[in-house]
Motif scaffolding. Structure first.
Motif, PDB file in Angstrom:
ATOM      1  N   HIS A 213       0.835  -1.200   0.000  1.00 46.59           N
ATOM      2  CA  HIS A 213       0.000   0.000   0.000  1.00 46.59           C
ATOM      3  C   HIS A 213       0.874   1.256   0.000  1.00 46.59           C
ATOM      4  O   HIS A 213       0.382   2.352   0.149  1.00 46.59           O
ATOM      5  CB  HIS A 213      -0.873   0.038   1.259  1.00 46.59           C
ATOM      6  N   THR A 214       2.191   1.085  -0.095  1.00 49.16           N
ATOM      7  CA  THR A 214       3.107   2.211  -0.005  1.00 49.16           C
ATOM      8  C   THR A 214       2.692   3.300  -0.987  1.00 49.16           C
ATOM      9  O   THR A 214       2.381   3.046  -2.134  1.00 49.16           O
ATOM     10  CB  THR A 214       4.553   1.758  -0.290  1.00 49.16           C
ATOM     11  N   GLY A 215       2.688   4.527  -0.502  1.00 46.56           N
ATOM     12  CA  GLY A 215       2.298   5.656  -1.343  1.00 46.56           C
ATOM     13  C   GLY A 215       0.857   6.065  -1.146  1.00 46.56           C
ATOM     14  O   GLY A 215       0.409   7.063  -1.667  1.00 46.56           O
ATOM     15  N   HIS A 216       0.110   5.302  -0.369  1.00 47.10           N
ATOM     16  CA  HIS A 216      -1.292   5.625  -0.084  1.00 47.10           C
ATOM     17  C   HIS A 216      -1.475   5.852   1.416  1.00 47.10           C
ATOM     18  O   HIS A 216      -2.447   5.413   2.005  1.00 47.10           O
ATOM     19  CB  HIS A 216      -2.215   4.495  -0.563  1.00 47.10           C
ATOM     20  N   GLY A 217      -0.500   6.508   2.028  1.00 45.95           N
ATOM     21  CA  GLY A 217      -0.545   6.738   3.461  1.00 45.95           C
ATOM     22  C   GLY A 217       0.048   5.605   4.277  1.00 45.95           C
ATOM     23  O   GLY A 217       0.030   5.642   5.494  1.00 45.95           O
ATOM     24  N   TRP A 218       0.554   4.573   3.604  1.00 45.98           N
ATOM     25  CA  TRP A 218       1.170   3.431   4.273  1.00 45.98           C
ATOM     26  C   TRP A 218       2.682   3.551   4.170  1.00 45.98           C
ATOM     27  O   TRP A 218       3.211   4.046   3.182  1.00 45.98           O
ATOM     28  CB  TRP A 218       0.733   2.119   3.618  1.00 45.98           C
ATOM     29  N   GLU A 219       3.391   3.076   5.175  1.00 46.13           N
ATOM     30  CA  GLU A 219       4.854   3.047   5.188  1.00 46.13           C
ATOM     31  C   GLU A 219       5.316   1.600   5.156  1.00 46.13           C
ATOM     32  O   GLU A 219       4.656   0.715   5.705  1.00 46.13           O
ATOM     33  CB  GLU A 219       5.395   3.712   6.457  1.00 46.13           C
ATOM     34  N   SER A 220       6.466   1.350   4.552  1.00 46.58           N
ATOM     35  CA  SER A 220       7.003  -0.009   4.533  1.00 46.58           C
ATOM     36  C   SER A 220       7.701  -0.321   5.854  1.00 46.58           C
ATOM     37  O   SER A 220       8.152   0.587   6.557  1.00 46.58           O
ATOM     38  CB  SER A 220       7.992  -0.181   3.383  1.00 46.58           C
ATOM     39  N   PHE A 221       7.775  -1.615   6.190  1.00 49.39           N
ATOM     40  CA  PHE A 221       8.513  -2.053   7.375  1.00 49.39           C
ATOM     41  C   PHE A 221       9.922  -1.480   7.334  1.00 49.39           C
ATOM     42  O   PHE A 221      10.420  -0.965   8.320  1.00 49.39           O
ATOM     43  CB  PHE A 221       8.586  -3.591   7.405  1.00 49.39           C
ATOM     44  N   GLU A 222      10.561  -1.614   6.162  1.00 49.41           N
ATOM     45  CA  GLU A 222      11.947  -1.184   6.024  1.00 49.41           C
ATOM     46  C   GLU A 222      12.109   0.314   6.279  1.00 49.41           C
ATOM     47  O   GLU A 222      13.025   0.741   6.971  1.00 49.41           O
ATOM     48  CB  GLU A 222      12.491  -1.525   4.631  1.00 49.41           C
ATOM     49  N   ALA A 223      11.215   1.126   5.724  1.00 46.61           N
ATOM     50  CA  ALA A 223      11.319   2.579   5.891  1.00 46.61           C
ATOM     51  C   ALA A 223      11.189   2.990   7.351  1.00 46.61           C
ATOM     52  O   ALA A 223      11.780   3.988   7.779  1.00 46.61           O
ATOM     53  CB  ALA A 223      10.257   3.277   5.044  1.00 46.61           C
ATOM     54  N   LEU A 224      10.425   2.223   8.117  1.00 46.20           N
ATOM     55  CA  LEU A 224      10.242   2.530   9.533  1.00 46.20           C
ATOM     56  C   LEU A 224      11.264   1.829  10.423  1.00 46.20           C
ATOM     57  O   LEU A 224      11.258   2.002  11.639  1.00 46.20           O
ATOM     58  CB  LEU A 224       8.826   2.148   9.968  1.00 46.20           C
ATOM     59  N   GLY A 225      12.127   1.017   9.827  1.00 41.17           N
ATOM     60  CA  GLY A 225      13.142   0.301  10.594  1.00 41.17           C
ATOM     61  C   GLY A 225      12.590  -0.854  11.409  1.00 41.17           C
ATOM     62  O   GLY A 225      13.171  -1.238  12.420  1.00 41.17           O
ATOM     63  N   LEU A 226      11.472  -1.430  10.962  1.00 37.58           N
ATOM     64  CA  LEU A 226      10.854  -2.531  11.683  1.00 37.58           C
ATOM     65  C   LEU A 226      11.372  -3.873  11.185  1.00 37.58           C
ATOM     66  O   LEU A 226      11.766  -3.998  10.031  1.00 37.58           O
ATOM     67  CB  LEU A 226       9.331  -2.484  11.500  1.00 37.58           C
ATOM     68  N   THR A 227      11.349  -4.866  12.068  1.00 38.92           N
ATOM     69  CA  THR A 227      11.712  -6.229  11.704  1.00 38.92           C
ATOM     70  C   THR A 227      10.656  -7.174  12.260  1.00 38.92           C
ATOM     71  O   THR A 227       9.890  -6.806  13.157  1.00 38.92           O
ATOM     72  CB  THR A 227      13.089  -6.625  12.278  1.00 38.92           C
ATOM     73  N   MET A 228      10.628  -8.390  11.748  1.00 37.74           N
ATOM     74  CA  MET A 228       9.629  -9.359  12.177  1.00 37.74           C
ATOM     75  C   MET A 228       9.792  -9.791  13.633  1.00 37.74           C
ATOM     76  O   MET A 228       8.836 -10.224  14.259  1.00 37.74           O
ATOM     77  CB  MET A 228       9.655 -10.604  11.282  1.00 37.74           C
ATOM     78  N   ASP A 229      11.001  -9.656  14.188  1.00 38.07           N
ATOM     79  CA  ASP A 229      11.190 -10.063  15.576  1.00 38.07           C
ATOM     80  C   ASP A 229      10.937  -8.931  16.573  1.00 38.07           C
ATOM     81  O   ASP A 229      11.005  -9.130  17.779  1.00 38.07           O
ATOM     82  CB  ASP A 229      12.567 -10.682  15.790  1.00 38.07           C
ATOM     83  N   MET A 230      10.600  -7.744  16.076  1.00 38.25           N
ATOM     84  CA  MET A 230      10.240  -6.638  16.968  1.00 38.25           C
ATOM     85  C   MET A 230       8.885  -6.917  17.617  1.00 38.25           C
ATOM     86  O   MET A 230       8.021  -7.548  17.028  1.00 38.25           O
ATOM     87  CB  MET A 230      10.170  -5.319  16.214  1.00 38.25           C
TER      88      MET A 230
END
Length: 189
Positions: free
Chosen positions: A155-172
């Protein structure tokens, strides 16, 4: 397992496509329902099935929703968040605090009740990788609710941010999201 309100209870499993069970609420008590489900599940049931209860409803603005919590060793703690969300969805003054969450492909907004120790990977495992989204909710303090939406499609570009852009990981953990000031964020895997 879904509480269908006046229509009774139903059960499905993404691990068993096509399998469904349904019971009228006034005929089968909750304990009997769970015992019947164990007997009804086919022998080919995967050993890693994770049980969830769900409640369906329609909020005060007419949006259909599902509130889901895992039937693990801490269901009461998860239900606290679900009860708070359900109260807010039925209160015209409080519903604005939940913000506007996008429904999934079926038109339903799904709230997944989390603990602060749950990981983002645990949440993502519950999503259809072909495109799905849920609202991660957790109880905060005495009466508040944290919520952020997570999606598996881009959904990136429609008010959504990617995990990577926010520095998130699956183990967070969800707790890390809460302290990271990501309330009401929309995150795509």
């Amino acid at each position: 397992m879904t509480d269908e309100g006046e229509y009774g209870r139903s059960a499905t499993s993404p691990q068993l496509p096509g399998w469904v069970a349904a019971y009228p609420d006034d005929v089968v008590a909750a304990r009997e329902y769970q015992q019947d489900l164990k007997r009804a599940l086919p022998d080919r049931t995967p050993t890693n099935v994770i049980g969830h209860w769900q409640v369906r409803g329609v909020d005060v603005r007419g949006q259909e929703y599902v509130i889901r919590w895992q039937t693990d060793d801490q269901p009461e703690a998860r239900v606290v968040a679900g009860n708070r969300v359900q109260r807010m969805l039925q209160d015209e003054n409080a519903i604005d605090q939940l913000r506007t969450h996008e429904p999934d492909a079926t038109g339903v907004v799904t709230y997944v009740c989390c603990l602060s120790s749950d990981t983002l990977g645990w949440v993502v495992e519950q999503l259809d990788p072909r495109g799905d989204n849920v609202v991660v909710v957790a109880a905060v303090a005495d009466s508040m609710v944290f919520g952020t939406q997570v999606a598996t499609d881009d959904h990136t570009g429609h008010g959504w941010e990617s995990f990577e852009a926010l520095g998130l990981t699956m183990d967070m953990t969800v707790g890390r999201l809460m302290v990271g000031n990501l309330a009401s964020a929309k995150v795509t895997v």
